[in-house]
Design a protein around this motif. Sequence first.
Motif, short mmCIF file in Angstrom:
data_model
loop_
_atom_site.label_atom_id
_atom_site.label_comp_id
_atom_site.label_asym_id
_atom_site.label_seq_id
_atom_site.Cartn_x
_atom_site.Cartn_y
_atom_site.Cartn_z
N LYS A 1 0.84 -1.20 0.00
CA LYS A 1 0.00 0.00 0.00
C LYS A 1 0.87 1.25 0.00
CE LYS A 1 -3.73 -2.19 2.68
NZ LYS A 1 -2.99 -3.42 3.04
N SER A 2 0.26 2.37 -0.39
CA SER A 2 0.98 3.64 -0.39
C SER A 2 0.06 4.77 0.04
CB SER A 2 1.57 3.93 -1.78
OG SER A 2 0.54 3.95 -2.76
N TYR A 3 0.64 5.75 0.71
CA TYR A 3 -0.11 6.91 1.21
C TYR A 3 0.65 8.17 0.84
CZ TYR A 3 -1.96 10.42 4.44
OH TYR A 3 -2.49 11.56 4.97
N ASN B 1 -1.04 6.44 -8.94
CA ASN B 1 -1.58 5.15 -8.51
C ASN B 1 -1.49 4.90 -7.00
OD1 ASN B 1 -2.14 4.43 -11.25
ND2 ASN B 1 -0.01 3.79 -11.50
N ALA B 2 -1.30 5.93 -6.22
CA ALA B 2 -1.25 5.75 -4.76
C ALA B 2 -2.60 5.22 -4.27
CB ALA B 2 -0.91 7.06 -4.06
N ASP B 3 -2.57 4.44 -3.21
CA ASP B 3 -3.82 3.92 -2.65
C ASP B 3 -4.65 5.04 -2.03
OD1 ASP B 3 -3.83 0.78 -2.65
OD2 ASP B 3 -1.78 1.39 -2.24
N VAL B 4 -3.99 5.94 -1.32
CA VAL B 4 -4.69 7.02 -0.64
C VAL B 4 -3.91 8.32 -0.82
CG1 VAL B 4 -5.69 7.83 1.53
CG2 VAL B 4 -5.46 5.37 1.12
N LEU B 5 -4.62 9.38 -1.13
CA LEU B 5 -4.03 10.72 -1.23
C LEU B 5 -4.75 11.64 -0.25
CD1 LEU B 5 -2.44 13.10 -2.51
CD2 LEU B 5 -4.25 13.22 -4.26
N TYR B 6 -3.98 12.25 0.64
CA TYR B 6 -4.50 13.36 1.44
C TYR B 6 -4.02 14.64 0.77
CZ TYR B 6 -5.05 16.67 5.35
OH TYR B 6 -5.38 17.74 6.14
N HIS B 7 -4.97 15.50 0.39
CA HIS B 7 -4.59 16.72 -0.32
C HIS B 7 -5.30 17.91 0.31
CE1 HIS B 7 -3.74 19.61 -3.50
NE2 HIS B 7 -2.95 18.69 -4.08
N GLU B 8 -4.55 18.96 0.52
CA GLU B 8 -5.16 20.17 1.07
C GLU B 8 -6.27 20.70 0.18
OE1 GLU B 8 -5.09 23.87 0.02
OE2 GLU B 8 -2.95 24.25 0.31
N GLN C 1 -8.29 6.60 -3.50
CA GLN C 1 -9.13 7.40 -2.62
C GLN C 1 -8.49 8.74 -2.32
OE1 GLN C 1 -9.67 4.38 0.60
NE2 GLN C 1 -11.84 4.69 0.27
N LEU C 2 -9.32 9.75 -2.14
CA LEU C 2 -8.86 11.10 -1.83
C LEU C 2 -9.44 11.53 -0.49
CD1 LEU C 2 -7.62 13.93 -2.44
CD2 LEU C 2 -9.73 14.44 -3.70
N ILE C 3 -8.56 11.99 0.40
CA ILE C 3 -9.00 12.57 1.67
C ILE C 3 -8.74 14.07 1.60
CG2 ILE C 3 -8.71 12.61 4.17
CD1 ILE C 3 -7.61 9.79 4.02
N LEU C 4 -9.78 14.84 1.81
CA LEU C 4 -9.65 16.30 1.82
C LEU C 4 -9.39 16.81 3.23
CD1 LEU C 4 -12.63 17.26 -0.54
CD2 LEU C 4 -10.20 17.05 -1.14
N GLY C 5 -8.62 17.88 3.34
CA GLY C 5 -8.34 18.47 4.64
C GLY C 5 -7.76 19.87 4.50
N HIS C 6 -7.29 20.42 5.64
CA HIS C 6 -6.73 21.77 5.71
C HIS C 6 -7.77 22.83 5.33
CE1 HIS C 6 -3.81 25.12 5.11
NE2 HIS C 6 -3.16 24.46 6.07
#
Length: 301
Positions: free
Chosen positions: A203-205, A223-230, A263-268
């Motif tokens: 897996k990759s984050y 192709n990352a498994d999960v991306l957290y992006h501002e 998957q994309l996680i939004l934050g900031h």
Amino acid sequence: MKLTILGCYAATPRTFTNPTSQILEIKNRLFLIDCGEGTQVQLRRNKIKFSKINHIFISHLHGDHFFGLIGLISTFSLLNRTTDLHVHGPKGIKEIIMLQLRLSNSWTNYDLFFHELDSKESEIIFEDDKVTVKTIPLKHRVYTNGFLFEEKIGERKLNLDAVQNYEIDSCYYQKIKNGKDITLEDGKIIENEQLSFDPIPAKSYAFCSDTVYHEDVITIIKNADVLYHEATFLDSEENLASKTLHCTAKQAATIALKSNVKQLILGHYSTRYENIEMFKEEAITIFPEILLADDGKSFEF
């Protein structure tokens, strides 16, 4: 792979929201990513063991991403920590922390190592037998990096039925896990694929901290498994995002789409918005797999 959000709001701490900080648990390693004000309080609130944190990654030297670091370092001393602590961050982070320790006459009783970064190209900054961490150069008002955490492919899994069928001695089990073929006493070669199963996929984050819309990251996080992006702003404030070198929810979703992440996680989020659900509503028009970060929320992948 488990991600715990300690804080995910921009600029300043408020009564019920905290600036950026998160814990990534991957391959039994615990990494602290950014250390905004209040991080150690959030660590306690989320029942995360301080002693398991040996590596801290700081994206950039804006206060909402590292003002909690000196407090955490000091608390480690009060807790009689003896294990080494490694801080990976922009050039200048050592000077900032050491100045505070020196002027307060507060030295650590454990070894504190700083790994300062200044490269504008992606580079590996941590590696052991299970995990690799590389930088994701970003474009912000100061030198800034995101971080890509990648598991290494593990051992193959024994097919016990097949191994026992061929009466293979257990002393060869590790060789099989390592992907090797086995030669029987009669000279017959048994291919590894008949004796083992593929390992669990690695897996990759990807953590993309403060940045303007910046397509250079796509080749790194592809192709990352999960991306957290501002996603500091909504599309209605795109001009403000451009001016302050931040992103909108739509822009973050566009990066996710072009990077083919799962998957994309939004934050900031800017604290000007009362309802973070608006960020998901906007981003999902571009990219379908949207998750919203929030303080205290955990994600398991």
